[in-house]
Scaffold this active site. Sequence first.
Site, PDB file in Angstrom:
ATOM      1  N   GLU A  53      47.387  45.444  42.292  1.00 34.44           N
ATOM      2  CA  GLU A  53      46.735  46.169  41.189  1.00 34.44           C
ATOM      3  C   GLU A  53      45.642  47.128  41.658  1.00 34.44           C
ATOM      4  OE1 GLU A  53      43.830  42.761  41.781  1.00 34.44           O
ATOM      5  OE2 GLU A  53      45.964  43.157  42.115  1.00 34.44           O
ATOM      6  N   CYS A 108      45.257  37.114  44.348  1.00 33.43           N
ATOM      7  CA  CYS A 108      44.149  36.592  45.139  1.00 33.43           C
ATOM      8  C   CYS A 108      43.597  35.301  44.513  1.00 33.43           C
ATOM      9  CB  CYS A 108      43.079  37.661  45.297  1.00 33.43           C
ATOM     10  SG  CYS A 108      41.943  37.378  46.678  1.00 33.43           S
ATOM     11  N   HIS A 148      46.635  42.329  46.651  1.00 30.04           N
ATOM     12  CA  HIS A 148      46.168  43.007  45.440  1.00 30.04           C
ATOM     13  C   HIS A 148      47.052  44.209  45.076  1.00 30.04           C
ATOM     14  CE1 HIS A 148      42.337  40.966  44.571  1.00 30.04           C
ATOM     15  NE2 HIS A 148      42.156  40.879  45.867  1.00 30.04           N
TER      16      HIS A 148
END
Length: 282
Positions: A200, A104, A198
């Site tokens: 993660e 991002c 994202h």
Amino acid sequence: MLHFLVAESETLDQREARRAHAGKSSGESYAATLAQLRPDADITIVAPADDDAEIMDAAAIGAFDAVFVTGSPLHVYDDTPEVRRQIAFMRTVFASGTPSFGSCAGLQLAVAAAGGKVRKMPERMEAGVARRITATEAGRDHPLLAGRPPSWDAPAIHGDEVEELPAGAVLLAGNGVTAIQAAEIRHDGGTFWGVQYHPELAPGEIAIALRRQAADLIEADLARNDDEVEAMAARLDALNDAPDRRSASWALGVDRSFAEETTRRLELTNFLDHMVRSDGSN
């Protein structure tokens, strides 16, 4: 032992606000994910945007095996001291030659540091699920996307996007909302792999972000009111709590690659497997 450096893209106030809602700052969330992927790694978190942050030179960053740059509400196109410090840090990461990865705002910082352009999205945000991300011809053969099908969905929330990649960068994937969803950037001796989404974050963390940014989602016409934002967040929470439940995936219109942690984190795993030596050298 592996040594990872996680760079917070949030300011101090933003970190404290995220901890109040999600329990962790973006850097702490990233570190928790990395600790699960590489339990033997030693992880250091820094906050380059802070005015009292220690300025790391290329040699100090080069002592790490990899650098990870988090997402944040930071707008890379704003000419503020915080942004300037972040971009300077990212330029030093490139100069150090240390492999780096970002999500991002992390992608956006690397783009800006290498001479590309970032902008506010001209029409709307992308929030909850980035749908039908599709690899380019270069991306289909790139190790960052190894194991991805021709098209996939991923957790996402952003109102800014990369407008123009820097010279020499390779576009790896995009979708109908954001043309640049994944890229490789080689600059000043360093290599960066990044994604706009994202990998993660778990669905429950995206749900928290939706609730925090409900007003922005309504303004972007992604929802008509708070109740609609809450309904989307609740579906993400349900998937987070029961990733094997077909009804939870069906309610979001996603497949198992989004629901399952291993496949959701695929880009991070690929980066670690291809760019970071298991013996702690790069």
